[in-house]
Design a protein around this motif. Structure first.
Motif, PDB file in Angstrom:
ATOM      1  N   ASP A   1       0.831  -1.063   0.153  1.00 10.92           N
ATOM      2  CA  ASP A   1       0.142   0.106  -0.223  1.00 10.92           C
ATOM      3  C   ASP A   1       0.813   1.304  -0.086  1.00 10.92           C
ATOM      4  O   ASP A   1       2.195   1.144   0.166  1.00 10.92           O
ATOM      5  N   ILE A   2       0.262   2.357  -0.161  1.00 11.11           N
ATOM      6  CA  ILE A   2       1.303   3.708  -0.072  1.00 11.11           C
ATOM      7  C   ILE A   2       1.876   3.734   1.384  1.00 11.11           C
ATOM      8  O   ILE A   2       1.316   3.824   2.172  1.00 11.11           O
ATOM      9  N   GLY A   3       3.197   3.666   1.229  1.00 13.29           N
ATOM     10  CA  GLY A   3       3.885   3.903   2.470  1.00 13.29           C
ATOM     11  C   GLY A   3       4.375   2.612   3.355  1.00 13.29           C
ATOM     12  O   GLY A   3       5.041   2.806   4.356  1.00 13.29           O
ATOM     13  N   PHE A   4       3.504   1.552   3.213  1.00 10.63           N
ATOM     14  CA  PHE A   4       3.839   0.381   3.779  1.00 10.63           C
ATOM     15  C   PHE A   4       3.482  -0.891   3.342  1.00 10.63           C
ATOM     16  O   PHE A   4       2.578  -0.857   2.209  1.00 10.63           O
ATOM     17  N   ASP A   5       3.774  -1.954   3.768  1.00 10.34           N
ATOM     18  CA  ASP A   5       3.444  -3.161   3.249  1.00 10.34           C
ATOM     19  C   ASP A   5       2.352  -4.014   4.270  1.00 10.34           C
ATOM     20  O   ASP A   5       2.466  -3.741   5.246  1.00 10.34           O
ATOM     21  N   ARG A   6       1.379  -4.653   3.543  1.00 14.43           N
ATOM     22  CA  ARG A   6       0.482  -5.490   4.436  1.00 14.43           C
ATOM     23  C   ARG A   6       0.727  -6.761   4.209  1.00 14.43           C
ATOM     24  O   ARG A   6       0.891  -7.276   3.033  1.00 14.43           O
ATOM     25  N   PHE A   7       0.471  -7.621   5.063  1.00 12.67           N
ATOM     26  CA  PHE A   7       0.535  -9.017   5.192  1.00 12.67           C
ATOM     27  C   PHE A   7      -0.626  -9.744   5.443  1.00 12.67           C
ATOM     28  O   PHE A   7      -1.468  -9.113   6.226  1.00 12.67           O
TER      29      PHE A   7
ATOM     30  N   ASN B   1       0.621  -5.625   9.593  1.00  6.65           N
ATOM     31  CA  ASN B   1       2.165  -5.571   9.208  1.00  6.65           C
ATOM     32  C   ASN B   1       2.600  -7.014   9.230  1.00  6.65           C
ATOM     33  O   ASN B   1       2.407  -8.025   9.972  1.00  6.65           O
ATOM     34  N   ASP B   2       4.188  -6.792   9.089  1.00  5.68           N
ATOM     35  CA  ASP B   2       4.980  -8.170   9.154  1.00  5.68           C
ATOM     36  C   ASP B   2       5.136  -8.521  10.394  1.00  5.68           C
ATOM     37  O   ASP B   2       4.856  -9.787  10.710  1.00  5.68           O
TER      38      ASP B   2
ATOM     39  N   TYR C   1       3.205  -8.393  13.167  1.00  8.16           N
ATOM     40  CA  TYR C   1       2.074  -8.710  13.940  1.00  8.16           C
ATOM     41  C   TYR C   1       1.683 -10.079  13.082  1.00  8.16           C
ATOM     42  O   TYR C   1       1.346 -11.094  13.658  1.00  8.16           O
ATOM     43  N   ILE C   2       1.569 -10.158  11.914  1.00  6.35           N
ATOM     44  CA  ILE C   2       1.273 -11.411  11.141  1.00  6.35           C
ATOM     45  C   ILE C   2       2.199 -12.780  11.393  1.00  6.35           C
ATOM     46  O   ILE C   2       1.722 -13.695  11.849  1.00  6.35           O
ATOM     47  N   ASN C   3       3.606 -12.257  11.339  1.00  5.08           N
ATOM     48  CA  ASN C   3       4.385 -13.315  11.523  1.00  5.08           C
ATOM     49  C   ASN C   3       4.179 -13.784  13.342  1.00  5.08           C
ATOM     50  O   ASN C   3       4.388 -14.998  13.354  1.00  5.08           O
ATOM     51  N   GLY C   4       3.967 -12.834  14.092  1.00  2.29           N
ATOM     52  CA  GLY C   4       3.811 -13.275  15.399  1.00  2.29           C
ATOM     53  C   GLY C   4       2.463 -14.078  15.680  1.00  2.29           C
ATOM     54  O   GLY C   4       2.522 -15.158  16.527  1.00  2.29           O
ATOM     55  N   LEU C   5       1.372 -13.628  14.849  1.00  7.22           N
ATOM     56  CA  LEU C   5       0.098 -14.646  15.128  1.00  7.22           C
ATOM     57  C   LEU C   5       0.409 -15.874  14.417  1.00  7.22           C
ATOM     58  O   LEU C   5       0.075 -16.759  15.049  1.00  7.22           O
ATOM     59  N   SER C   6       0.905 -15.837  13.351  1.00  9.80           N
ATOM     60  CA  SER C   6       0.885 -17.142  12.497  1.00  9.80           C
ATOM     61  C   SER C   6       1.941 -18.308  13.647  1.00  9.80           C
ATOM     62  O   SER C   6       1.845 -19.518  13.368  1.00  9.80           O
TER      63      SER C   6
END
Length: 251
Positions: A3-9, A30-31, A33-38
């Protein structure tokens, strides 16, 4: 997804609270949060989902973002590894259920693609009462151990030209049930303990000799390090360069 300015995972998984109903879940962030959740839970864990946005599946969306709801698990709805080996390439690109044991689990491999995306890969050897070794590739690291019984729903089977055999792959649609509480799984576990005690699983099942042509093709298709045995001769050797990679020769 950028997205504009940042990546979404995104991280997708499937939940169920009864034998009959399943719901697909997609979590975005974000990276970190998603990696921690998975990494915070695995198959079989109980989870609490707070304030979800519930919506019906949109059939016009890409299937990878809206996976089909898996069908009801049926402990008798599976093929043996022997059936798959016997049918060979006729099952190429087919999705099949299997009930199997874990023979060995390789070290996890982590890699980064050319466009900067991080990936992971885990290779597992399976067996049952018809086949002593069958390769399985998993694209997300899971906690598996030797002699576990796995009911794998919707595993994809392809013919691997390098190994010259069929291989199984786990993807986002696949569901793995570890040590299912079924009669078939109990019988398979008893067989696994018996065959393990006999020492058969301790035998080396590395692939045999591989032609240089296949080694070159494998290296072009996959940048990861791999092992193999080849009987060949050296056609060119630069004496001014380092030859430390030539460890030993036998004539």
């Amino acid at each position: 997804m950028s997205d504009i300015g940042f990546d979404r995972f995104t991280f997708g998984f499937t939940i169920k609270d009864s034998p009959d109903y399943l719901i697909n879940v997609s979590s975005w962030g974000n990276d970190e949060y998603i990696n921690g959740l998975s990494n915070s839970f695995s198959i079989g864990d109980c989870v609490i989902i707070e304030n979800p946005l519930v919506a019906p599946k949109d059939p016009e969306k890409e299937d990878r973002l809206c996976p089909s709801t898996p069908r009801l698990l049926d402990s008798r709805d599976f093929n043996s590894l022997g059936d798959i080996v016997a049918n060979g390439q006729s099952l190429d690109r087919n999705v099949i259920n299997i009930l199997t044991d874990v023979r060995s689990v390789a070290e996890p491999k982590y890699f980064t693609t050319e466009d900067g995306r991080k990936g992971q890969r885990l290779e597992v050897k399976l067996f049952d009462d018809s086949v002593t070794s069958f390769p399985l590739v998993i694209d997300r690291i899971r906690l598996l151990s030797v002699l576990q019984v796995l009911f794998i729903l919707d595993a994809r089977f392809d013919f691997d030209s390098f190994r010259n055999c069929m291989t199984a792959t786990v993807n986002s649609k696949t569901i793995i049930t570890v040590n299912p509480d079924t009669k078939e799984a109990s019988l398979l576990f008893s067989y696994a303990k018996e065959i393990s005690a006999s020492g058969v699983l301790d035998e080396d099942d590395r692939p045999g000799d591989v032609p240089v042509r296949q080694l070159k093709l494998k290296a072009q298709e996959n940048p990861e390090v791999f092992c193999g045995i080849t009987y060949s001769f050296i056609s060119k050797l630069d004496l001014d360069a380092s030859v430390s990679k030539v460890i030993r020769s036998r004539w």
